[in-house]
Design a protein around this motif. Structure first.
Motif, PDB file in Angstrom:
ATOM      1  N   ASN A 109      -5.226  -0.181   7.535  1.00 10.29           N
ATOM      2  CA  ASN A 109      -4.728  -1.003   6.420  1.00 10.29           C
ATOM      3  C   ASN A 109      -5.255  -0.580   5.061  1.00 10.29           C
ATOM      4  O   ASN A 109      -5.110  -1.321   4.091  1.00 10.29           O
ATOM      5  CB  ASN A 109      -4.992  -2.496   6.684  1.00 10.29           C
ATOM      6  N   ARG A 143      -0.032  -3.800   7.191  1.00 12.29           N
ATOM      7  CA  ARG A 143      -0.419  -4.468   5.949  1.00 12.29           C
ATOM      8  C   ARG A 143       0.493  -4.023   4.822  1.00 12.29           C
ATOM      9  O   ARG A 143       0.481  -2.841   4.420  1.00 12.29           O
ATOM     10  CB  ARG A 143      -1.865  -4.117   5.623  1.00 12.29           C
ATOM     11  N   PHE A 196      -6.717  -2.755  12.956  1.00 10.11           N
ATOM     12  CA  PHE A 196      -6.762  -3.675  11.801  1.00 10.11           C
ATOM     13  C   PHE A 196      -7.215  -2.859  10.585  1.00 10.11           C
ATOM     14  O   PHE A 196      -6.391  -2.235   9.918  1.00 10.11           O
ATOM     15  CB  PHE A 196      -7.681  -4.848  12.152  1.00 10.11           C
ATOM     16  N   THR A 222      -3.035 -12.648   7.818  1.00 11.17           N
ATOM     17  CA  THR A 222      -3.960 -12.052   8.788  1.00 11.17           C
ATOM     18  C   THR A 222      -4.586 -13.159   9.610  1.00 11.17           C
ATOM     19  O   THR A 222      -4.952 -14.198   9.059  1.00 11.17           O
ATOM     20  CB  THR A 222      -5.087 -11.291   8.045  1.00 11.17           C
ATOM     21  N   HIS A 234     -12.290  -7.942   5.633  1.00 10.87           N
ATOM     22  CA  HIS A 234     -10.893  -7.509   5.453  1.00 10.87           C
ATOM     23  C   HIS A 234     -10.788  -6.442   4.367  1.00 10.87           C
ATOM     24  O   HIS A 234      -9.924  -5.558   4.416  1.00 10.87           O
ATOM     25  CB  HIS A 234     -10.042  -8.724   5.085  1.00 10.87           C
ATOM     26  N   HIS A 287      -3.192  -8.211  11.938  1.00 13.90           N
ATOM     27  CA  HIS A 287      -2.221  -8.562  10.906  1.00 13.90           C
ATOM     28  C   HIS A 287      -1.124  -9.399  11.540  1.00 13.90           C
ATOM     29  O   HIS A 287      -0.564  -9.012  12.564  1.00 13.90           O
ATOM     30  CB  HIS A 287      -1.610  -7.313  10.281  1.00 13.90           C
ATOM     31  N   ASP A 313      -2.562 -14.290  -0.359  1.00 18.41           N
ATOM     32  CA  ASP A 313      -2.731 -13.866   1.030  1.00 18.41           C
ATOM     33  C   ASP A 313      -3.230 -15.059   1.849  1.00 18.41           C
ATOM     34  O   ASP A 313      -4.025 -15.870   1.359  1.00 18.41           O
ATOM     35  CB  ASP A 313      -3.744 -12.715   1.129  1.00 18.41           C
ATOM     36  N   ASP A 371       7.327  -7.702   4.757  1.00 18.02           N
ATOM     37  CA  ASP A 371       6.345  -7.442   5.805  1.00 18.02           C
ATOM     38  C   ASP A 371       6.484  -5.994   6.243  1.00 18.02           C
ATOM     39  O   ASP A 371       7.566  -5.413   6.167  1.00 18.02           O
ATOM     40  CB  ASP A 371       6.575  -8.359   7.023  1.00 18.02           C
ATOM     41  N   ASP A 422       0.391 -11.249   2.392  1.00 19.05           N
ATOM     42  CA  ASP A 422       0.189 -10.823   3.774  1.00 19.05           C
ATOM     43  C   ASP A 422      -0.532 -11.942   4.514  1.00 19.05           C
ATOM     44  O   ASP A 422      -1.292 -12.718   3.929  1.00 19.05           O
ATOM     45  CB  ASP A 422      -0.671  -9.543   3.834  1.00 19.05           C
TER      46      ASP A 422
END
Lengths: 448, 448
Positions: A283, A168, A279, B131, B361, B166, B372, A129, B129
């Motif tokens: 990213n 991200r 966001f 979100t 995204h 995130h 993800d 992460d 990841d």
């Protein structure tokens, strides 16, 4: 300290540094771990195949047999090494000092030219992460002043906790990876209620450091000599859900430090960030330098931490905690094809120590894993020439400045390159970080 | 459709569902992929070792040989299957329909009892990841009304883009994982300027759905029959940095859907979230249901998307986009040891479609990877009994409500369990999601 690989005084990669990275060559295009020494790379995968490795305190598969997580390519990187604990990192550093300081030079079988154009650097680790903090008082004050005025610059929580957001991991890239100007929703004029879809008009960099966490298995004896089997059982552990670290404990589990550029789309950020934070504005690309400088190399450059006023809550007190005096420079290459310095700052401008940030991250019991990347946030110095972002330097774009032949610089234009460098000095040698560099390509065409 | 595994009408896992999960048994404690069918699990790893698998359009190593990323344990999960593309998922679903609808029943070598206490469920995939969106108008309106009043409830950006942050991938856990009440900085009274360190006093759940992205390799022909080698080369690809998806394209790359509880520490959130959004208040535990329901199983339950007023920007228009009519229930088990329903909502209460969220995204070029996890945000229904969080149901804690023998329920107390369930009905069968459940344990002792 004597080194059989020659390099001039003030070289960024002396025997006192020994940063870790992942590289490939034209002759052997398989990425593999290495250590920078002078203008060479010590190929750790090749080293495991020589008799010299017999004395290594870390088993050979750590450098030669690990798959890259999240992919089915069987390349090796530094994941397994980072997943060890500090005693192993230190023991391996002593081993490297030993083989590099012998009279007999190392051969071409393990030394690769680092500066050849055919030598490529890759992502050193698989990032679990990625979290980005906001730990420079000067940066927070500058941004707050520009937006709300100097008297309301600091938010009420800022002096009590290291503010951060989850970033991200998938878009963290290694230095030299160019990227396209992002497009997204922005307001054409500040008062508009209807956004437009447009290429970002306020593309910025952020001068940061990133740090990488290692193993959190607190129960292994510090002197345990690790076998591969041992490591499979005990190594590479995350903290358990609910486990909390003190800043002192956290500090012991940091593997090393990189330069980090958290490219930011300011106009996208302004429109999107209420109430859940940045966001898409952050990213699309985050660049790190390819060499991870170990905490052991940085240790001699520790300086006092900030005085915390008001006092921090006890769980954040870092007895013996330090900042690191690493000079940082931002340069931009624009119209005249030359790099120009636009900022000089230092890693010491952090209100919170690395240990405090990592400890705070674990406060609620969030599981921390080896290979997590944490950014410090923009590191601005308390000087007009020490601003770590264009937002600050151009005063929200209101005050253009000169940059070589470009007289009206505010935010980045297509084709601009940004380069971060860092070095620690003053102990008779230099600890360099290499480059953290990227070039902004034009926005991709809009969808039909 | 005929199925050789018997189950009653209205069973949550009929042959029309076939959700994917990872399980282990007392006899074979190695986690491995399986498919829920009635009260059984079809063991996909075991199936690869039978002659039946000869007809599979997906090669055996997909279910039997993949390491879990981020760890050096060599267990298998659904990472490789999720990393394929929709045509392969569909072809494998047809293959499963074929072997399950034969007259001859499958044997004990491939069928495992699902409901035995010795059968354990594990995380189905390695999450790249995570979100979390904020896509329910009703939830955003309710929260905004409680905090700012009904006339200022909606933020200016909310109707223009799917707001998101995130989240933290490392603390996503599978249903049944209990967790400790988080501690952190809170204000003892709303007007305080000095925070205290305390166990969270306003612990909440959030009723959400999560969806999992698959491969983004847009160039493979839809009919390509994948070999293992082929998959290594073409499968499991992320989007390239800078690549942008339309909502229609994005929709095709969604593997499936789970129930998701985004546990939230409201008092920690209130103090920490300005200006970078929720951090520790939402990273201590996120629970998902163990079975991933495929988009093919959900497809018959598509209903109209929301009317967007004002109109969305063209890049977010989702021609043919739908919501899904999945009934959702929140139950709490408190003092009397019985589950009580506290909310009934539906997955259809999303202002933005799954495709719109995933497309948004990718707007700035953020690299999207197979595996993800994206959360929808709390799904509240436009009814008093349809509120997806305790924040809404207790009106910020001001209006306690009855819960069995507990007459003054506001936020969660130690020992409380929360269970989310979901089901789609009305086509002659039920598509169930299993449980998404967790119990709140007391806070761990504070550090000395």
């Amino acid at each position: 300290m004597h080194c059989s690989v020659p390099y001039p005084a003030d070289h960024p990669f002396p025997i006192e540094n020994l940063p870790y990275g992942v590289f490939s060559t034209a002759q052997d295009p398989e990425p593999r771990p290495g250590v920078a020494i002078g203008d060479c790379i010590l190929d750790l995968a090749a080293l495991t195949r020589t008799p010299l490795f017999a004395e290594s305190p870390v088993p050979a598969p750590v450098f030669a047999e690990v798959r890259r997580a999240g992919s089915r390519e069987s390349v090796s990187n530094l994941d397994a090494f980072v997943a060890l604990e500090r005693s192993s990192w230190r023991a391996f550093r002593r081993f490297l000092h030993g083989i590099l300081s012998r009279e007999e030079p190392l051969g071409d079988d393990v030394l690769v030219p680092r500066t050849s154009p055919e030598t490529q650097m890759h992502m050193p680790i698989t990032i679990g992460d990625y979290t980005d903090f906001y730990a420079s008082y000067e940066h927070a004050f500058n941004c707050g002043s520009l937006i709300r005025g100097a008297d309301k610059a600091m938010q009420p929580n800022w002096r009590h906790l290291p503010v951060a957001y989850h970033g991200r991991a998938s878009s963290v890239v290694v230095s030299g990876t160019d990227f396209h100007r992002p497009s997204g929703q922005i307001l054409a004029s500040p008062g508009d209620s209807q956004p437009i879809f447009s290429p970002c008009k306020r593309l910025d960099y952020e001068l940061e450091m990133g740090f990488v966490s290692g193993c959190f298995c607190l129960s292994i004896g510090a002197q345990a000599r690790l076998t591969w089997h041992h490591m499979q059982i005990y190594g590479g552990k995350a903290t358990q859900l609910g486990q909390r670290l003190s800043p002192q404990q956290a500090q012991e589990h940091i593997f090393g430090v990189v330069l980090l550029n958290d490219w930011s789309a300011r106009d996208i950020q302004t429109w999107e960030y209420v109430p859940l934070g940045p966001f898409l504005s952050k990213n699309f690309c985050t660049t790190i330098s390819p060499w991870i400088v170990s905490m052991d190399a940085l240790e001699p450059f520790g300086v006092g931490q900030y005085a915390h006023e008001p006092a921090l809550l006890p769980y954040l007190e870092h007895d013996g905690g330090v900042n690191y005096d690493v000079d940082l420079t931002v340069e931009i290459k624009a119209d005249d094809d030359e790099y120009h310095v636009v900022s000089r700052s230092s890693m010491k401008h952090m209100y919170y120590t690395l240990g405090q940030m990592l400890a705070h991250h674990s406060t609620t019991g969030c599981s921390m894993r080896p290979g997590d990347l944490l950014g410090t946030g923009t590191l601005s110095a308390p000087r007009p020439d020490g601003l770590g972002s264009l937002l600050e330097k151009s005063k929200l774009g209101r005050e253009p400045f000169g940059l070589g032949s470009r007289k009206d610089m505010t935010f980045l234009r297509d084709g601009d390159s940004v380069r971060l460098t860092g070095s620690a000095r003053g102990k008779g040698y230099t600890i360099g970080f290499g480059h953290c560099e990227g070039t902004l390509l034009p926005a991709l065409p809009l969808l039909d």
